[in-house]
Scaffold this motif. Structure first.
Motif, short mmCIF file in Angstrom:
data_model
loop_
_atom_site.label_atom_id
_atom_site.label_comp_id
_atom_site.label_asym_id
_atom_site.label_seq_id
_atom_site.Cartn_x
_atom_site.Cartn_y
_atom_site.Cartn_z
N GLY A 147 0.96 -1.15 0.04
CA GLY A 147 -0.05 0.00 -0.01
C GLY A 147 0.73 1.18 -0.06
O GLY A 147 1.95 1.28 0.38
N GLY A 148 0.44 2.35 -0.16
CA GLY A 148 0.94 3.35 -0.50
C GLY A 148 0.11 4.83 -0.29
O GLY A 148 -1.20 4.73 -0.79
N GLY A 186 9.39 -2.75 -12.37
CA GLY A 186 8.90 -3.59 -13.35
C GLY A 186 7.47 -3.34 -13.97
O GLY A 186 6.61 -2.47 -13.58
N ALA A 187 7.19 -3.88 -15.04
CA ALA A 187 5.88 -3.62 -15.98
C ALA A 187 4.75 -4.03 -15.03
O ALA A 187 3.79 -3.28 -15.18
CB ALA A 187 5.93 -4.65 -17.17
N HIS A 188 4.60 -4.94 -13.97
CA HIS A 188 3.58 -5.03 -13.18
C HIS A 188 3.72 -4.25 -11.98
O HIS A 188 3.52 -4.94 -10.68
CB HIS A 188 3.24 -6.42 -13.09
N SER A 189 4.34 -2.99 -11.95
CA SER A 189 4.68 -2.15 -10.59
C SER A 189 3.46 -1.98 -9.69
O SER A 189 2.35 -1.53 -10.19
CB SER A 189 5.03 -0.93 -11.33
N ALA A 190 3.98 -2.36 -8.33
CA ALA A 190 3.03 -1.96 -7.43
C ALA A 190 2.92 -0.71 -7.15
O ALA A 190 2.00 -0.10 -6.53
CB ALA A 190 3.47 -2.83 -6.30
N MET A 196 -1.65 5.35 -9.13
CA MET A 196 -2.63 5.67 -9.83
C MET A 196 -3.97 5.94 -8.83
O MET A 196 -5.14 6.39 -9.48
CB MET A 196 -3.17 4.41 -10.93
N LYS A 197 -3.92 5.61 -7.76
CA LYS A 197 -4.99 6.11 -6.79
C LYS A 197 -4.97 7.49 -6.57
O LYS A 197 -5.84 8.26 -6.02
CB LYS A 197 -4.99 5.38 -5.50
N PHE A 198 -4.07 8.23 -6.70
CA PHE A 198 -3.73 9.64 -6.41
C PHE A 198 -3.51 10.42 -7.79
O PHE A 198 -3.91 11.59 -7.61
CB PHE A 198 -2.57 9.88 -5.55
N SER A 199 -3.04 9.92 -8.83
CA SER A 199 -2.75 10.83 -9.96
C SER A 199 -3.67 10.19 -11.09
O SER A 199 -4.07 8.87 -11.14
CB SER A 199 -1.25 10.68 -10.13
N ARG A 200 -3.99 11.05 -11.72
CA ARG A 200 -4.97 10.72 -13.16
C ARG A 200 -4.07 10.27 -14.16
O ARG A 200 -3.75 10.84 -14.99
CB ARG A 200 -5.89 11.86 -13.41
N VAL A 201 -3.58 9.00 -14.26
CA VAL A 201 -2.89 8.58 -14.93
C VAL A 201 -3.58 7.89 -16.26
O VAL A 201 -4.38 7.05 -16.12
CB VAL A 201 -1.97 7.28 -14.23
N ASP A 202 -3.01 8.27 -17.41
CA ASP A 202 -3.64 7.77 -18.67
C ASP A 202 -2.62 6.51 -18.90
O ASP A 202 -1.36 6.75 -18.90
CB ASP A 202 -3.49 8.68 -19.74
N PHE A 203 -3.22 5.25 -19.08
CA PHE A 203 -2.60 4.19 -18.87
C PHE A 203 -2.97 3.33 -20.31
O PHE A 203 -4.33 3.14 -20.39
CB PHE A 203 -2.74 3.33 -17.65
N CYS A 315 2.45 5.16 -20.07
CA CYS A 315 1.27 5.87 -19.28
C CYS A 315 1.89 7.29 -19.11
O CYS A 315 3.10 7.57 -19.36
CB CYS A 315 1.31 5.18 -17.94
N THR A 316 1.23 8.09 -18.61
CA THR A 316 1.51 9.29 -18.27
C THR A 316 0.48 9.98 -17.25
O THR A 316 -0.79 9.49 -17.41
CB THR A 316 1.77 10.54 -19.50
N PRO A 317 0.74 10.66 -16.45
CA PRO A 317 2.06 11.25 -15.79
C PRO A 317 3.00 10.10 -15.18
O PRO A 317 2.56 9.23 -14.89
CB PRO A 317 1.92 12.46 -14.74
#
Length: 502
Positions: A147-148, A186-190, A196-203, A315-317
């Motif tokens: 968690g973070g 890595g690609a399946h990054s925790a 992504m729960k905090f930033s509006r990430v386009d993925f 992805c970004t940001p």
């Protein structure tokens, strides 16, 4: 390195080459650094890295070398170089119409520059060994991020050093505070998942229609090459086969680490084929491979080694506020066909920390071209480390995202070149013209796309722009006067420029 103590506690998640280099950069700037990795310490005997079978050999090129050099530890870099094997170009393996096996060498660079074949795990070990000597670095293995909270700058980890918990049970969990978290897991990054729960990430995530499987070509003591290498140790060997290909990279001890890349339909056929059909299919597609890997050994390795997919992630940001930033495959996983995955990840470390360094004063920001932040100067307290770091991470995303997406696209495009383009007349002629102009008329600025990617530090997004410009000019020439006429012009241009310099 004698730098003043930093105000930051930096937590790096992921102890692969990218994460380890990021930790080294942070420690070199005086940060208190903690590195957490889900895997066991790969330096321990008997540890098999996650997602790999035995060893993965990679091409270390200028971008990766520049990032390692910029860490400031020249003796470490020299030690890394000692574990590498120079590769001066590709060796293309085909079969002539009459049935004879053919080899054709294609130099990487007109100036004779080379890439280095390196065992990924060996590079990783060298970086971890260096980190282990630094008093402001702590390494924690078999730790799972669960968690973070990137507003509170806290993360939670499970301690798996006692092994995986029984079903229905959880390993002991604990909290870690930080000033900056770097996700290189890595690609399946925790880290990316929780960010992504905090930033509006386009993925976006894409599995391409290609699987891969690893093989080993063992040395032959009767070989004409040193260390028993069965084929030239100073080339990347390619058996192109339309939609498929087989490659071999030299490794220490006379081995070649080989990889079969093929469509899912090819793998399905091979997986269900009997021995004779399997070997006939292999010989038809990749003539000569069974000369170097005995047929029964080829069968055994194919049936025992994993058949794995290839993933493309964009992805970004790449950051949130001043809290977290993701690097390497966590931010931009790519297919391996340009040999730039690791190099791009190492370069991202250099770009990140140069951007952070540049945010510290107005002149550095101006010199670095803080384009994304120029209009926010009045809103940012540049004397506040938190504000400064937030601005730097935003600028990093602004600069790095288009380059990350560009190299991902280039890698996909290079798959078509490696599996079929390398034997086409058009490809060879374009390469010849661009290299001739690059060598004899350097003022024109012409270079092959491969040179720009592998032997320069030019931004990947600029590589695409410049390659397209050159391609438009050459395509127009091909279309107007034909390939044969362009080839004649290229020959006389080469001859003229050589005579003019004698």
């Amino acid at each position: 390195m004698g730098r003043p103590r930093s105000w930051r506690k930096t937590v790096v998640v992921g102890a692969g080459p990218v994460g380890s280099l990021a930790a080294l950069y942070a420690a070199n700037r005086g940060d208190e650094v903690e590195v957490y990795d889900l895997r066991a310490d790969l330096r321990d005997t008997g540890v098999t890295p996650l997602n790999f079978t035995k060893s993965i050999n990679l091409a270390l090129s200028e971008r990766g070398i520049n990032a390692l050099r910029s860490a400031g530890y020249e003796p470490m870099l020299e030690e890394i170089f000692e574990t590498t094997i120079p590769m001066y170009g590709r060796m293309i393996h085909t079969k002539a119409i009459a049935g004879a096996l053919k080899e054709e060498a294609q130099a990487y660079d007109v100036h004779g520059r080379f890439q280095r074949s390196i065992d990924r795990n060996e590079l990783n070990r060298r970086l971890l060994d260096k980190l282990a000597t630094m008093p402001n670095v702590k390494l924690f293995f078999q730790q799972k991020m669960t968690g973070g909270d990137f507003r509170a700058k806290k993360a939670w980890f499970e301690d798996l050093t006692s092994g995986r918990p029984a079903p229905g049970k959880r390993a002991p969990e604990y909290e870690v505070g930080f000033d900056l978290m770097i996700g290189a897991d890595g690609a399946h990054s925790a880290v990316r998942y929780h960010m992504m729960k905090f930033s509006r990430v386009d993925f976006s995530q894409e599995y391409i229609d290609c699987l891969w499987s690893e093989f080993t070509m063992l040395p032959n003591p009767n070989s004409n090459y040193s260390d028993g290498f069965q084929i030239s140790p100073h080339h990347l060997h390619i058996w192109p086969a339309g939609s498929h290909m087989f490659i071999a990279l030299p490794s220490q001890g006379g081995n070649f680490v080989c990889t079969l890349f093929g469509t899912t339909s090819l793998f399905s056929r091979l997986e269900t084929a009997n021995d004779d059909t399997f070997l006939k299919t292999f010989d038809d597609l990749f003539p000569g491979v069974t000369t170097f890997i005995p047929p029964q050994e080829l069968l055994r390795q194919f049936r025992s080694n994993p058949h794995l997919p290839l993933i493309n992630i964009k992805c970004t940001p790449h950051h949130f506020s001043s809290s977290v930033v993701i690097l390497g495959d966590a931010a931009n996983a790519m297919v391996p066909f340009y040999g730039q995955g690791m190099n791009a990840g190492l370069e991202s470390v250099r770009v990140l920390f140069e951007t952070i360094d540049s945010a510290k004063d107005a002149q550095s920001r101006q010199e670095a071209g803080f384009s994304a932040q120029a209009h926010l100067d009045e809103q940012i307290d540049w004397h506040d480390p938190e504000h400064c770091l937030a601005a730097a991470l935003r600028e990093y995303t602004h600069v790095r995202t288009p380059d990350a997406h560009a190299i991902a696209n280039l890698a996909l495009g290079n798959y078509a070149e490696m599996r079929s383009g390398v034997v086409s007349r058009r490809y060879k002629l374009r390469k010849y013209i661009e290299e001739t102009l690059h060598k004899w008329l350097p003022g024109l600025g012409w270079k092959t796309q491969y040179t720009r990617v592998s032997f320069d530090n030019e931004r990947y997004s600029e590589v695409i722009k410049n390659a397209r410009k050159q391609g438009k000019v050459l395509d127009a020439m091909f279309n107007v006067v034909g390939i044969g006429a362009v080839g004649s012009v290229a020959f006389w241009l080469w001859k003229y420029t050589r005579v003019g310099r004698r």
